[in-house]
Design an enzyme around this catalytic site. Structure first.
Site, PDB file in Angstrom:
ATOM      1  N   SER A 118       7.973  58.551 -60.816  1.00 38.25           N
ATOM      2  CA  SER A 118       7.628  57.214 -60.357  1.00 38.25           C
ATOM      3  C   SER A 118       6.784  57.226 -59.093  1.00 38.25           C
ATOM      4  O   SER A 118       6.345  56.173 -58.635  1.00 38.25           O
ATOM      5  CB  SER A 118       8.909  56.407 -60.098  1.00 38.25           C
ATOM      6  OG  SER A 118       9.808  57.123 -59.279  1.00 38.25           O
ATOM      7  N   HIS A 139       4.478  56.932 -66.804  1.00 40.11           N
ATOM      8  CA  HIS A 139       5.585  56.292 -66.100  1.00 40.11           C
ATOM      9  C   HIS A 139       6.060  55.040 -66.830  1.00 40.11           C
ATOM     10  O   HIS A 139       5.389  54.012 -66.827  1.00 40.11           O
ATOM     11  CB  HIS A 139       5.150  55.950 -64.666  1.00 40.11           C
ATOM     12  CG  HIS A 139       6.231  55.317 -63.852  1.00 40.11           C
ATOM     13  ND1 HIS A 139       5.971  54.366 -62.878  1.00 40.11           N
ATOM     14  CD2 HIS A 139       7.582  55.477 -63.874  1.00 40.11           C
ATOM     15  CE1 HIS A 139       7.110  53.987 -62.343  1.00 40.11           C
ATOM     16  NE2 HIS A 139       8.096  54.640 -62.923  1.00 40.11           N
ATOM     17  N   GLU A 151       2.515  53.125 -66.865  1.00 42.50           N
ATOM     18  CA  GLU A 151       1.443  53.611 -65.997  1.00 42.50           C
ATOM     19  C   GLU A 151       1.029  54.999 -66.474  1.00 42.50           C
ATOM     20  O   GLU A 151       1.875  55.886 -66.600  1.00 42.50           O
ATOM     21  CB  GLU A 151       1.905  53.680 -64.537  1.00 42.50           C
ATOM     22  CG  GLU A 151       2.092  52.325 -63.890  1.00 42.50           C
ATOM     23  CD  GLU A 151       2.558  52.427 -62.445  1.00 42.50           C
ATOM     24  OE1 GLU A 151       2.121  51.621 -61.618  1.00 42.50           O
ATOM     25  OE2 GLU A 151       3.388  53.320 -62.149  1.00 42.50           O
ATOM     26  N   ASN A 189       4.969  50.760 -57.839  1.00 45.07           N
ATOM     27  CA  ASN A 189       5.867  51.163 -56.758  1.00 45.07           C
ATOM     28  C   ASN A 189       5.181  51.181 -55.392  1.00 45.07           C
ATOM     29  O   ASN A 189       5.853  51.056 -54.366  1.00 45.07           O
ATOM     30  CB  ASN A 189       6.481  52.526 -57.065  1.00 45.07           C
ATOM     31  CG  ASN A 189       7.569  52.411 -58.119  1.00 45.07           C
ATOM     32  OD1 ASN A 189       8.212  51.380 -58.252  1.00 45.07           O
ATOM     33  ND2 ASN A 189       7.771  53.474 -58.887  1.00 45.07           N
TER      34      ASN A 189
END
Length: 280
Positions: A118, A139, A151, A189
């Site tokens: 992540s 991800h 992702e 993130n």
């Protein structure tokens, strides 16, 4: 297509369940540190597939045949004829490095290897893989069965062929892939975890209660879930790890975590003890 999933946690289980529902995948090899625990999780995976099929108005009786694609493995030499492998173990660079080093001698040179990290550097991890050009970030988001986004992160050595394969593969899973260049925290993130971090700070300073912080963001910013509740869903240990990665990679003090490791281990946020949430 023969694939493998490495990791027995929430993300690993979710990926296995998602892969089992893909018609182009014939066999799924599933590895975890404790194979017996994976075998115990297989009935739950079947039940999860059943619920997904029923929710999508598909024949739920197919769940058992889909789950039958899954084979729990104990040794890495069983990966010697896989087409695609995805790693979803703990968010720790050294542990991922050790795993990639261990499996690389067993993977065919043509196999594409992905990581579900992540936040960690795809380029840095690729050094420890069998073929850096075949390595990429993929991800997923929790809960995988419901979250559409994937992702796709390109490392400096990731080939266009690898990139195209993974983007098409993600689309075949009924996911929406977004392309991300090498960057700490990627897209989501990079923005989301600092917001959660600031929510922890607001709680620690006694500005508002956990319930009111979450309520404010749900009603004031139209978020479906408050930041502290979301941190509980993601896992506070994962949130802390991502913040530490962002801080280490960028050197920017704005990414300094407000939650200590000892507090993550000892007491989850949902117990609402703001006095124990202190700045590192």
């Amino acid at each position: 297509m023969k694939v493998a999933v490495l990791g027995s946690g929430t993300m690993g289980s979710g990926i296995v369940s998602t892969f089992a529902q893909q018609n182009s995948i014939d066999q799924i090899l599933w590895w975890g540190r404790t194979p017996s625990q994976l075998s115990l999780k297989l009935p739950k995976i079947t039940k999860d597939i059943y619920k997904t099929l029923k929710r999508q108005n598909l024949a739920p009786e197919k769940a058992e045949s889909m789950a039958a694609k899954i084979t729990v493995i104990e040794k890495f030499d069983q990966l010697n004829d896989t087409d695609f492998v995805i790693e979803a173990i703990v968010e720790n660079f050294e542990k991922k490095q050790a795993l990639f080093t261990a499996i690389s001698e067993h993977l065919p040179s043509s196999a594409i290897l992905a990581t579900n990290t992540s936040s960690l550097s795809i380029t840095a991890l690729s050094i420890y893989t069998h073929t850096p050009s075949n390595f990429i970030g993929m991800h997923f988001f929790n809960p995988i069965g419901m979250m559409e986004l994937v992702e796709v992160i390109k490392g400096l050595q990731t080939s266009d062929g690898t990139l195209n394969f993974v983007r098409n593969f993600a689309a075949s899973l009924n996911k929406s892939p977004v392309l991300v260049e090498e960057s700490p925290g990627f897209i989501v993130n990079r923005m989301l975890i600092p917001m959660i971090n600031e929510a922890v700070s607001v709680l620690a300073e006694g500005v508002a209660s956990k319930e009111d912080i979450d309520k404010a963001m749900k009603l004031g910013a139209n978020h479906p879930l408050g930041p502290l509740a979301l941190a509980d869903l993601i896992g506070n240990n994962v949130c802390l790890s991502i913040m530490e990665t962002l801080h280490a990679e960028t050197g920017d003090p704005k990414y300094r975590a407000h939650l200590k490791k000892s507090m993550v281990t000892a007491l989850p946020l949902q117990q609402n003890v703001s006095r124990k949430l202190v700045r590192s």
